[in-house]
Design a protein around this motif. Structure first.
Motif: not given
Length: 286
Positions: A234-235, A241, A245, A257-262, A270
């Motif tokens: 995400r970041h 990202p 997509e 899959r998008i990793f929200e804390n990466s 993660e």
């Protein structure tokens, strides 16, 4: 281990068994080619992040030509085209048929290009924090202008221009930029890993100063038929990202899959969740 293929010598390493005992029978485990990023880095940043996966699959690491422990040569041969053909030659050298192709960052670009060219040899495709066209360059520069420090913006000019003069300058770039690549970067614990990495300024200069400015496989992704997992952070500042997509939308039936804390380095931010996603995908799609 080293393989003399085409016009070069490629360093590779293998972790995990190809055949495992299951009851009274032997079971084949999937062979996964892990394609490192950079370009200009090597495969060692994948260890030990991906090592636990070797209990369920055979991991094949390698360094691109002119990088890491692979042979040096004419810098003009350090191209995406040759990286794709070297991957195919290494597959043949190891006597494998269909393989799992996993690439992150620049390695993802190689993976996408390989899957388009050699679909018959790809059982599964996994691409992490990557892009399908040169358009990421403008977006990355915009993100760096918005989020980066003055020191980071200044040192990144060497990246955009492809003008690293030596390994020391490239190492300095990664050290200054490390907080942009990983949300969890800790200079006290993470620096030793970079100290072990063999860097190649020629490879990154040829890429960013040349062929990445015209790289584009987006209009051919629809031809990929292998089960595909697309992962983004995400970041992520350099391969944002929205480009993950875009890839997932272009490949038929791809999982996203998008990793929200990466950030860009999902394997650092993660790692356990990333390994679970890869293992679960290969089990579910097999």
């Amino acid at each position: 281990m080293r393989a003399r293929i085409r016009d070069t010598e490629i360093y590779f390493d293998i972790e995990g068994l190809g055949l495992v005992k299951q009851g009274a029978r032997l079971r084949s485990q999937p062979a996964v080619f892990l394609i490192h990023g950079g370009p200009g880095a090597d495969h060692t940043s994948y260890k030990p992040s991906f090592s636990p996966l070797s209990q369920k699959m055979q991991l094949i690491y390698f360094d691109h030509r002119g990088q890491g422990r692979s042979a040096r040569g004419d810098r003009e041969t350090y191209t995406l085209e040759n990286n794709v053909e070297d991957l195919e030659a290494l597959r043949q050298y190891l006597g494998l048929d269909r393989i799992v192709v996993l690439g992150s960052s620049y390695g993802g670009m190689v993976a996408l290009s390989y899957a388009v060219r050699y679909p018959q040899h790809v059982s599964h495709l996994i691409v992490i924090a990557t892009v399908a066209s040169y358009r990421f360059l403008k977006r990355a520069q915009e993100n760096l202008a918005a989020w980066g420090t003055p020191a980071q913006q200044q040192i990144a000019q060497r990246l955009w221009d492809g003008t690293f003069e030596n390994e020391e300058q490239l190492r300095e770039y990664f050290q200054v930029m490390a907080p942009m690549y990983s949300l969890t970067y800790d200079p006290n614990s993470d620096r030793s890993a970079w100290d072990e990495t063999i860097l190649s300024p020629d490879a990154i200069n040829v890429a960013f100063g040349g062929f990445l400015r015209s790289y584009d496989v987006l209009d051919r992704l629809h031809t990929i038929q292998a089960p595909t997992l697309v992962i983004g952070g995400r970041h992520d500042w350099i391969c944002p990202p929205e480009f993950s997509e875009e890839i997932a939308k272009a490949i038929p039936n791809a999982d996203l899959r998008i990793f929200e804390n990466s950030g860009h380095s999902i394997r650092a931010d993660e790692p356990e969740a990333l390994r679970d996603a890869i293992a679960g995908f290969l089990v579910y799609k097999s």
